[in-house]
Design a protein around this motif. Structure first.
Motif, PDB file in Angstrom:
ATOM      1  N   ALA A   1     -58.943  49.597   6.307  1.00 50.67           N
ATOM      2  CA  ALA A   1     -58.158  49.955   5.130  1.00 50.67           C
ATOM      3  C   ALA A   1     -58.189  48.799   4.145  1.00 50.67           C
ATOM      4  O   ALA A   1     -58.482  47.649   4.492  1.00 50.67           O
ATOM      5  CB  ALA A   1     -56.713  50.273   5.521  1.00 50.67           C
ATOM      6  N   HIS A   2     -57.908  49.118   2.894  1.00 48.04           N
ATOM      7  CA  HIS A   2     -57.794  48.096   1.870  1.00 48.04           C
ATOM      8  C   HIS A   2     -56.479  47.332   2.056  1.00 48.04           C
ATOM      9  O   HIS A   2     -55.641  47.686   2.887  1.00 48.04           O
ATOM     10  CB  HIS A   2     -57.866  48.732   0.485  1.00 48.04           C
ATOM     11  N   GLU A   3     -56.291  46.301   1.278  1.00 48.61           N
ATOM     12  CA  GLU A   3     -55.080  45.506   1.367  1.00 48.61           C
ATOM     13  C   GLU A   3     -53.853  46.343   1.015  1.00 48.61           C
ATOM     14  O   GLU A   3     -53.898  47.188   0.125  1.00 48.61           O
ATOM     15  CB  GLU A   3     -55.157  44.304   0.421  1.00 48.61           C
TER      16      GLU A   3
ATOM     17  N   ALA B   1     -49.345  52.616   2.301  1.00 51.74           N
ATOM     18  CA  ALA B   1     -49.310  51.284   1.712  1.00 51.74           C
ATOM     19  C   ALA B   1     -50.702  50.672   1.584  1.00 51.74           C
ATOM     20  O   ALA B   1     -50.967  49.899   0.663  1.00 51.74           O
ATOM     21  CB  ALA B   1     -48.409  50.367   2.545  1.00 51.74           C
ATOM     22  N   ALA B   2     -51.582  50.998   2.518  1.00 48.80           N
ATOM     23  CA  ALA B   2     -52.946  50.476   2.514  1.00 48.80           C
ATOM     24  C   ALA B   2     -53.900  51.661   2.586  1.00 48.80           C
ATOM     25  O   ALA B   2     -53.976  52.347   3.615  1.00 48.80           O
ATOM     26  CB  ALA B   2     -53.161  49.532   3.690  1.00 48.80           C
ATOM     27  N   ALA B   3     -54.627  51.927   1.527  1.00 46.37           N
ATOM     28  CA  ALA B   3     -55.508  53.092   1.470  1.00 46.37           C
ATOM     29  C   ALA B   3     -56.683  52.919   2.426  1.00 46.37           C
ATOM     30  O   ALA B   3     -57.321  51.856   2.451  1.00 46.37           O
ATOM     31  CB  ALA B   3     -56.026  53.287   0.043  1.00 46.37           C
ATOM     32  N   PRO B   4     -56.989  53.941   3.235  1.00 51.19           N
ATOM     33  CA  PRO B   4     -58.167  53.863   4.092  1.00 51.19           C
ATOM     34  C   PRO B   4     -59.445  53.658   3.281  1.00 51.19           C
ATOM     35  O   PRO B   4     -59.599  54.197   2.183  1.00 51.19           O
ATOM     36  CB  PRO B   4     -58.180  55.231   4.789  1.00 51.19           C
ATOM     37  N   ASP B   5     -60.336  52.853   3.825  1.00 44.91           N
ATOM     38  CA  ASP B   5     -61.649  52.613   3.209  1.00 44.91           C
ATOM     39  C   ASP B   5     -62.564  53.764   3.603  1.00 44.91           C
ATOM     40  O   ASP B   5     -62.887  53.936   4.777  1.00 44.91           O
ATOM     41  CB  ASP B   5     -62.199  51.278   3.704  1.00 44.91           C
ATOM     42  N   MET B   6     -62.982  54.560   2.633  1.00 46.81           N
ATOM     43  CA  MET B   6     -63.777  55.745   2.936  1.00 46.81           C
ATOM     44  C   MET B   6     -65.208  55.408   3.326  1.00 46.81           C
ATOM     45  O   MET B   6     -65.911  56.242   3.891  1.00 46.81           O
ATOM     46  CB  MET B   6     -63.774  56.701   1.745  1.00 46.81           C
TER      47      MET B   6
END
Length: 261
Positions: free
Chosen positions: A196-198, A186-191
């Motif tokens: 994580a993103h919203e 649901a919330a993609a990890p911030d690489m």
């Protein structure tokens, strides 16, 4: 009778628990256009809820299979942290060299994790897939893991609204009646960061999504939305004990679904 009904249903789910543990092998893309090293973030999380993060110890194995050849990637792993809304826990960042055309099957064999609330160990043997230049080479082949889910659709370019099917294997043999939890990131990890993103969706009421493999180990799921979907066959592996306690040795696979544009 129950297994036959479940096997005949393209996407059957039932509620069992509020949260599902999933080991993520997250990459920003699954279709790789340019050759280079693709970052992979390993996080042990509840991705549908974007909730509590579990500490991930250094994996026992981290490798990629391309054209049937295995390349060890343990030396690419760097310890990092991952921040959920309520806590932060240990995670890892690795990389996969994607140079030639074809499929790249990324595999993580984690160290067993002790789930204190149930006093059991969990080991999620996880696969994710990358592809370069549209050449299929490895996606439809088992990787010889102690337990795994063999995809019956190309796992890196599923059409949202279509059906994904797989087969649960243990030591190469089909697993009948495997309970398979299904999760969406649901919330993609911030690489580039540690969080994580919203979140883009909320989990459904009633707990985890679940389906059951049929007598030959097959299952199907109607994929309703573009994004990353994970499937975990619980306790499908042959090992059932670790350090004197119960072990759930799970097979996990991640697929990527796309909208038609």
């Amino acid at each position: 009778m129950k297994k036959l009904l479940l096997a005949a249903t393209a996407a059957l789910t039932m509620p069992i628990m509020a949260q599902a543990h999933f080991l993520l092998e997250y990459t920003t893309d699954t279709i790789i256009e340019r050759p280079g090293d693709v970052p992979v973030k390993l996080v042990f999380w509840h991705p549908f809820e974007a909730g509590h993060v579990m500490a991930l110890e250094k994996p026992e194995e981290f490798f990629v299979i391309h054209n049937g050849e295995k390349t060890d990637l343990m030396d690419t792993l760097q310890e990092t942290s991952f921040e959920g809304p309520d806590n932060s826990a240990k995670a890892f960042l690795g990389s996969v060299p994607v140079k030639r055309s074809g499929d790249y099957v990324v595999v993580t064999v984690p160290a067993p994790y002790h789930e204190e609330s149930e006093d059991i160990y969990i080991q999620q043997i996880t696969k994710a897939y990358l592809n370069r230049n549209g050449l299929p080479t490895d996606w439809d082949q088992p990787q010889g893991l102690v337990t795994e889910i063999l995809p019956l659709n190309k796992p890196y370019n599923i059409i949202a609204g279509s059906t994904f099917s797989g087969r649960v294997l243990s030591e190469g043999k089909p697993v009948a009646g495997a309970e398979i939890e299904i999760e969406y990131i649901a919330a993609a990890p911030d690489m580039t960061g540690t969080g994580a993103h919203e979140a883009t969706v909320s989990p459904l009421p009633g707990g985890a999504l679940v389906t059951i493999s049929d007598d030959n180990g097959y299952f199907s799921f109607g994929v309703p939305k573009a994004g990353y979907w994970g499937f975990a066959a619980l306790g499908s592996g042959p090992k059932t004990e670790h350090e004197g306690k119960e072990l759930s040795q799970d097979a996990v696979i991640w697929i990527r679904a796309w909208d038609l544009e």
